[in-house]
Design a protein around this motif. Structure first.
Motif, mmCIF file in Angstrom:
data_model
loop_
_atom_site.group_PDB
_atom_site.id
_atom_site.type_symbol
_atom_site.label_atom_id
_atom_site.label_comp_id
_atom_site.label_asym_id
_atom_site.label_seq_id
_atom_site.Cartn_x
_atom_site.Cartn_y
_atom_site.Cartn_z
ATOM 1 N N LEU A 128 0.856 -1.189 0.000
ATOM 2 C CA LEU A 128 0.000 0.000 0.000
ATOM 3 C C LEU A 128 0.892 1.239 0.000
ATOM 4 O O LEU A 128 1.809 1.350 0.827
ATOM 5 C CB LEU A 128 -0.907 0.006 1.234
ATOM 6 C CG LEU A 128 -1.851 1.189 1.379
ATOM 7 C CD1 LEU A 128 -2.921 1.140 0.292
ATOM 8 C CD2 LEU A 128 -2.519 1.159 2.741
ATOM 9 N N ARG A 129 0.651 2.148 -0.932
ATOM 10 C CA ARG A 129 1.441 3.365 -1.095
ATOM 11 C C ARG A 129 2.941 3.039 -1.134
ATOM 12 O O ARG A 129 3.381 2.327 -2.017
ATOM 13 C CB ARG A 129 1.081 4.380 -0.010
ATOM 14 C CG ARG A 129 -0.339 4.930 -0.175
ATOM 15 C CD ARG A 129 -0.639 6.062 0.788
ATOM 16 N NE ARG A 129 -0.993 5.670 2.142
ATOM 17 C CZ ARG A 129 -2.185 5.220 2.518
ATOM 18 N NH1 ARG A 129 -3.129 5.048 1.639
ATOM 19 N NH2 ARG A 129 -2.427 4.920 3.767
ATOM 20 N N ALA A 130 3.735 3.547 -0.206
ATOM 21 C CA ALA A 130 5.186 3.333 -0.248
ATOM 22 C C ALA A 130 5.597 1.955 0.253
ATOM 23 O O ALA A 130 6.739 1.543 0.055
ATOM 24 C CB ALA A 130 5.888 4.400 0.590
ATOM 25 N N MET A 131 4.678 1.229 0.881
ATOM 26 C CA MET A 131 5.027 -0.088 1.415
ATOM 27 C C MET A 131 4.921 -1.146 0.312
ATOM 28 O O MET A 131 3.873 -1.323 -0.289
ATOM 29 C CB MET A 131 4.092 -0.483 2.554
ATOM 30 C CG MET A 131 4.433 -1.832 3.135
ATOM 31 S SD MET A 131 3.378 -2.196 4.522
ATOM 32 C CE MET A 131 3.675 -3.932 4.691
ATOM 33 N N PRO A 132 6.019 -1.863 0.057
ATOM 34 C CA PRO A 132 5.956 -2.912 -0.959
ATOM 35 C C PRO A 132 5.208 -4.141 -0.431
ATOM 36 O O PRO A 132 5.021 -4.298 0.774
ATOM 37 C CB PRO A 132 7.428 -3.237 -1.219
ATOM 38 C CG PRO A 132 8.123 -2.845 0.030
ATOM 39 C CD PRO A 132 7.349 -1.697 0.608
ATOM 40 N N ALA A 133 4.796 -5.000 -1.340
ATOM 41 C CA ALA A 133 4.115 -6.234 -0.953
ATOM 42 C C ALA A 133 5.027 -7.049 -0.045
ATOM 43 O O ALA A 133 6.224 -7.181 -0.292
ATOM 44 C CB ALA A 133 3.758 -7.038 -2.196
ATOM 45 N N LYS A 134 4.455 -7.559 1.025
ATOM 46 C CA LYS A 134 5.163 -8.375 2.017
ATOM 47 C C LYS A 134 6.405 -7.661 2.563
ATOM 48 O O LYS A 134 7.404 -8.285 2.909
ATOM 49 C CB LYS A 134 5.530 -9.741 1.447
ATOM 50 C CG LYS A 134 4.312 -10.574 1.105
ATOM 51 C CD LYS A 134 4.694 -11.964 0.651
ATOM 52 C CE LYS A 134 3.439 -12.770 0.350
ATOM 53 N NZ LYS A 134 3.738 -14.130 -0.046
ATOM 54 N N GLY A 135 6.333 -6.368 2.633
ATOM 55 C CA GLY A 135 7.437 -5.586 3.179
ATOM 56 C C GLY A 135 8.690 -5.646 2.332
ATOM 57 O O GLY A 135 9.774 -5.317 2.792
ATOM 58 N N GLY A 136 8.557 -6.095 1.089
ATOM 59 C CA GLY A 136 9.715 -6.196 0.209
ATOM 60 C C GLY A 136 10.417 -7.532 0.278
ATOM 61 O O GLY A 136 11.443 -7.725 -0.363
ATOM 62 N N ASN A 137 9.882 -8.484 1.032
ATOM 63 C CA ASN A 137 10.496 -9.807 1.150
ATOM 64 C C ASN A 137 9.539 -10.850 0.574
ATOM 65 O O ASN A 137 8.665 -11.350 1.270
ATOM 66 C CB ASN A 137 10.802 -10.112 2.616
ATOM 67 C CG ASN A 137 11.572 -11.402 2.793
ATOM 68 O OD1 ASN A 137 11.759 -12.166 1.853
ATOM 69 N ND2 ASN A 137 12.021 -11.649 4.010
ATOM 70 N N PRO A 138 9.689 -11.192 -0.707
ATOM 71 C CA PRO A 138 8.750 -12.120 -1.346
ATOM 72 C C PRO A 138 8.842 -13.543 -0.804
ATOM 73 O O PRO A 138 7.959 -14.355 -1.071
ATOM 74 C CB PRO A 138 9.154 -12.065 -2.822
ATOM 75 C CG PRO A 138 10.568 -11.630 -2.820
ATOM 76 C CD PRO A 138 10.727 -10.735 -1.625
ATOM 77 N N ASP A 139 9.872 -13.858 -0.039
ATOM 78 C CA ASP A 139 10.003 -15.206 0.523
ATOM 79 C C ASP A 139 9.071 -15.440 1.704
ATOM 80 O O ASP A 139 8.925 -16.576 2.159
ATOM 81 C CB ASP A 139 11.450 -15.460 0.975
ATOM 82 C CG ASP A 139 12.414 -15.503 -0.199
ATOM 83 O OD1 ASP A 139 11.955 -15.821 -1.320
ATOM 84 O OD2 ASP A 139 13.605 -15.229 0.002
ATOM 85 N N LEU A 140 8.452 -14.388 2.221
ATOM 86 C CA LEU A 140 7.591 -14.544 3.388
ATOM 87 C C LEU A 140 6.273 -15.214 3.004
ATOM 88 O O LEU A 140 5.699 -14.931 1.956
ATOM 89 C CB LEU A 140 7.300 -13.183 4.021
ATOM 90 C CG LEU A 140 8.472 -12.463 4.675
ATOM 91 C CD1 LEU A 140 8.028 -11.121 5.219
ATOM 92 C CD2 LEU A 140 9.086 -13.304 5.765
ATOM 93 N N ASP A 141 5.816 -16.069 3.867
ATOM 94 C CA ASP A 141 4.509 -16.707 3.721
ATOM 95 C C ASP A 141 3.453 -15.721 4.224
ATOM 96 O O ASP A 141 3.737 -14.867 5.064
ATOM 97 C CB ASP A 141 4.505 -18.001 4.540
ATOM 98 C CG ASP A 141 3.319 -18.866 4.233
ATOM 99 O OD1 ASP A 141 2.373 -18.852 5.046
ATOM 100 O OD2 ASP A 141 3.340 -19.553 3.192
#
Length: 190
Positions: A131-144
């Motif tokens: 959302l806005r400046a926050m990337p999906a999963k906080g920028g860590n795509p390895d997170l479940d």
């Protein structure tokens, strides 16, 4: 007027004294250079690479780079889900620790109150999708998704929310023809 004040006073008065002074100067200079060379070369100096052919140095050069502090993880093994606090300290603290790019700071109830009012599902959705400046999963795509939800609960609860820790979904049923997975061991009776 007297010429006494115009006379030069010198320690060298004869040409013999002048020759002795010049020879003495050169002799002192040569002896000084010899002593300096002796001082500099007295101890054996070793430069970089002088022990490059030792067994230890060869083993170090030939050892795999992966042995230098890296941990291997089995990609085919089951994923071990991390706690909300572990996810926060590894991923979320970069922005939520200092309030970077408008991110609400950890523990700031005033900044989190409007988000908490939106509800658990909305906050988790925004954390997973971004959302806005926050990337999906906080920028860590390895997170479940469960790990992201745990991190949301950890951060929101530190700011006054009363969210419940998400439950881990049951593992998927085995494919046709495959042996059923072993049942988990029963918890010992107390």
């Amino acid at each position: 007027m007297s010429d006494a004040h115009n006379e030069q006073q010198s320690a060298i008065k004869t040409p013999k004294q002048l020759i002795a002074a010049v020879v003495g100067f050169f002799l002192v200079t040569v002896i000084g250079i010899i002593l300096l060379v002796q001082f500099v070369t007295a101890q054996k100096l070793t430069g970089a690479g002088t022990d490059s052919q030792s067994a230890e140095a060869i083993d170090e050069r030939l050892s795999p780079v992966a042995n230098a502090g890296y941990t291997f993880k089995d990609a085919s093994g089951p994923k071990v889900l991390q706690s909300g606090e572990a996810i926060y300290t590894s991923t979320c603290v970069a922005c939520h620790g200092a309030g970077v790019a408008g991110a609400p700071k950890f523990g700031d109830a005033g900044a989190w109150s409007a988000r908490i009012a939106q509800g658990y599902e909305t906050i988790v959705k925004h954390a997973i999708e971004g959302l806005r400046a926050m990337p999906a999963k906080g920028g860590n795509p390895d997170l479940d998704d469960v790990e992201v939800a745990r991190a949301v609960v950890y951060i929101a609860n530190a700011s006054g929310a009363k969210f419940k820790e998400p439950e881990v979904p049951a593992p998927a049923a085995p494919a046709d023809g495959a042996a059923p997975a072993a049942e988990p061991a029963a918890a010992p009776a107390k």
